[in-house]
Design a protein around this motif. Sequence first.
Motif, PDB file in Angstrom:
ATOM      1  N   MET A 194       0.848  -1.169   0.000  1.00 55.72           N
ATOM      2  CA  MET A 194       0.000   0.000   0.000  1.00 55.72           C
ATOM      3  C   MET A 194       0.893   1.232   0.000  1.00 55.72           C
ATOM      4  O   MET A 194       1.859   1.317   0.733  1.00 55.72           O
ATOM      5  N   CYS A 195       0.548   2.167  -0.854  1.00 56.92           N
ATOM      6  CA  CYS A 195       1.268   3.423  -0.967  1.00 56.92           C
ATOM      7  C   CYS A 195       0.520   4.471  -0.148  1.00 56.92           C
ATOM      8  O   CYS A 195      -0.707   4.483  -0.114  1.00 56.92           O
ATOM      9  N   ARG A 196       1.230   5.337   0.536  1.00 57.96           N
ATOM     10  CA  ARG A 196       0.603   6.366   1.354  1.00 57.96           C
ATOM     11  C   ARG A 196       1.171   7.722   0.962  1.00 57.96           C
ATOM     12  O   ARG A 196       2.393   7.896   0.906  1.00 57.96           O
ATOM     13  N   THR A 197       0.296   8.683   0.694  1.00 54.49           N
ATOM     14  CA  THR A 197       0.753  10.006   0.288  1.00 54.49           C
ATOM     15  C   THR A 197      -0.244  11.067   0.753  1.00 54.49           C
ATOM     16  O   THR A 197      -1.414  10.757   1.004  1.00 54.49           O
ATOM     17  N   SER A 198       0.235  12.303   0.860  1.00 54.70           N
ATOM     18  CA  SER A 198      -0.651  13.394   1.268  1.00 54.70           C
ATOM     19  C   SER A 198      -1.508  13.828   0.077  1.00 54.70           C
ATOM     20  O   SER A 198      -1.175  13.589  -1.081  1.00 54.70           O
ATOM     21  N   ILE A 199      -2.605  14.491   0.364  1.00 55.53           N
ATOM     22  CA  ILE A 199      -3.475  14.992  -0.700  1.00 55.53           C
ATOM     23  C   ILE A 199      -2.725  16.011  -1.548  1.00 55.53           C
ATOM     24  O   ILE A 199      -2.859  16.037  -2.773  1.00 55.53           O
ATOM     25  N   TYR A 200      -1.891  16.819  -0.930  1.00 57.58           N
ATOM     26  CA  TYR A 200      -1.113  17.817  -1.660  1.00 57.58           C
ATOM     27  C   TYR A 200      -0.208  17.145  -2.686  1.00 57.58           C
ATOM     28  O   TYR A 200      -0.167  17.544  -3.848  1.00 57.58           O
ATOM     29  N   GLU A 201       0.514  16.112  -2.257  1.00 56.64           N
ATOM     30  CA  GLU A 201       1.393  15.388  -3.181  1.00 56.64           C
ATOM     31  C   GLU A 201       0.582  14.648  -4.236  1.00 56.64           C
ATOM     32  O   GLU A 201       0.995  14.547  -5.386  1.00 56.64           O
ATOM     33  N   ALA A 202      -0.571  14.131  -3.856  1.00 58.87           N
ATOM     34  CA  ALA A 202      -1.418  13.405  -4.798  1.00 58.87           C
ATOM     35  C   ALA A 202      -1.907  14.333  -5.907  1.00 58.87           C
ATOM     36  O   ALA A 202      -2.003  13.927  -7.069  1.00 58.87           O
ATOM     37  N   ARG A 203      -2.195  15.573  -5.565  1.00 56.57           N
ATOM     38  CA  ARG A 203      -2.654  16.539  -6.571  1.00 56.57           C
ATOM     39  C   ARG A 203      -1.573  16.746  -7.642  1.00 56.57           C
ATOM     40  O   ARG A 203      -1.874  16.865  -8.811  1.00 56.57           O
ATOM     41  N   ASN A 204      -0.318  16.750  -7.212  1.00 54.68           N
ATOM     42  CA  ASN A 204       0.785  16.973  -8.147  1.00 54.68           C
ATOM     43  C   ASN A 204       1.173  15.718  -8.921  1.00 54.68           C
ATOM     44  O   ASN A 204       1.802  15.822  -9.971  1.00 54.68           O
ATOM     45  N   ASN A 205       0.822  14.528  -8.409  1.00 54.06           N
ATOM     46  CA  ASN A 205       1.209  13.260  -9.040  1.00 54.06           C
ATOM     47  C   ASN A 205       0.016  12.365  -9.314  1.00 54.06           C
ATOM     48  O   ASN A 205       0.125  11.144  -9.252  1.00 54.06           O
ATOM     49  N   PHE A 206      -1.126  12.958  -9.587  1.00 58.57           N
ATOM     50  CA  PHE A 206      -2.360  12.191  -9.701  1.00 58.57           C
ATOM     51  C   PHE A 206      -2.279  11.101 -10.771  1.00 58.57           C
ATOM     52  O   PHE A 206      -2.674   9.961 -10.533  1.00 58.57           O
ATOM     53  N   SER A 207      -1.761  11.430 -11.945  1.00 55.27           N
ATOM     54  CA  SER A 207      -1.676  10.438 -13.038  1.00 55.27           C
ATOM     55  C   SER A 207      -0.844   9.234 -12.628  1.00 55.27           C
ATOM     56  O   SER A 207      -1.211   8.085 -12.915  1.00 55.27           O
ATOM     57  N   ALA A 208       0.267   9.477 -11.949  1.00 54.76           N
ATOM     58  CA  ALA A 208       1.130   8.381 -11.520  1.00 54.76           C
ATOM     59  C   ALA A 208       0.425   7.512 -10.471  1.00 54.76           C
ATOM     60  O   ALA A 208       0.565   6.275 -10.482  1.00 54.76           O
ATOM     61  N   LEU A 209      -0.342   8.139  -9.595  1.00 58.20           N
ATOM     62  CA  LEU A 209      -1.050   7.377  -8.563  1.00 58.20           C
ATOM     63  C   LEU A 209      -2.177   6.539  -9.173  1.00 58.20           C
ATOM     64  O   LEU A 209      -2.406   5.403  -8.753  1.00 58.20           O
ATOM     65  N   VAL A 210      -2.862   7.081 -10.165  1.00 57.27           N
ATOM     66  CA  VAL A 210      -3.900   6.309 -10.849  1.00 57.27           C
ATOM     67  C   VAL A 210      -3.272   5.132 -11.580  1.00 57.27           C
ATOM     68  O   VAL A 210      -3.810   4.021 -11.559  1.00 57.27           O
ATOM     69  N   LYS A 211      -2.140   5.347 -12.209  1.00 56.19           N
ATOM     70  CA  LYS A 211      -1.438   4.252 -12.899  1.00 56.19           C
ATOM     71  C   LYS A 211      -1.037   3.167 -11.896  1.00 56.19           C
ATOM     72  O   LYS A 211      -1.198   1.975 -12.153  1.00 56.19           O
ATOM     73  N   ALA A 212      -0.553   3.572 -10.728  1.00 59.91           N
ATOM     74  CA  ALA A 212      -0.190   2.597  -9.689  1.00 59.91           C
ATOM     75  C   ALA A 212      -1.426   1.821  -9.250  1.00 59.91           C
ATOM     76  O   ALA A 212      -1.368   0.600  -9.033  1.00 59.91           O
ATOM     77  N   ALA A 213      -2.568   2.511  -9.112  1.00 61.30           N
ATOM     78  CA  ALA A 213      -3.808   1.837  -8.720  1.00 61.30           C
ATOM     79  C   ALA A 213      -4.240   0.848  -9.794  1.00 61.30           C
ATOM     80  O   ALA A 213      -4.699  -0.256  -9.484  1.00 61.30           O
ATOM     81  N   GLU A 214      -4.101   1.219 -11.055  1.00 62.39           N
ATOM     82  CA  GLU A 214      -4.455   0.313 -12.147  1.00 62.39           C
ATOM     83  C   GLU A 214      -3.610  -0.955 -12.131  1.00 62.39           C
ATOM     84  O   GLU A 214      -4.072  -2.023 -12.524  1.00 62.39           O
TER      85      GLU A 214
END
Length: 88
Positions: free
Chosen positions: A1-21
């Motif tokens: 499981m990856c854990r990140t702040s909402i602020y960081e998620a806003r800047n890396n949203f595409s990468a986080l969605v790819k990780a979720a996929e």
Amino acid sequence: MCRTSIYEARNNFSALVKAAEEGEVVELTRYDKPVAVIMSYEEYEKRNLKKEDWLGKWREEYADVLDDKGFDITPSRECPDYSKDPWA
């Protein structure tokens, strides 16, 4: 499981969605407290099916005890009858 702040998620949203996929569950935090999760739709569906599945199995197991009539609602003498107009 990856854990990140909402602020960081806003800047890396595409990468986080790819990780979720790819099967990774991403936990979003605010002030170090978990507030949301990003997961693949496939994982989401699997988890929802599991929740529904236990209820279906339970209903099948107790089908002989359960009925579809619902509860017998009988007014009590202690409760006021709100169906009647007190001013009539």
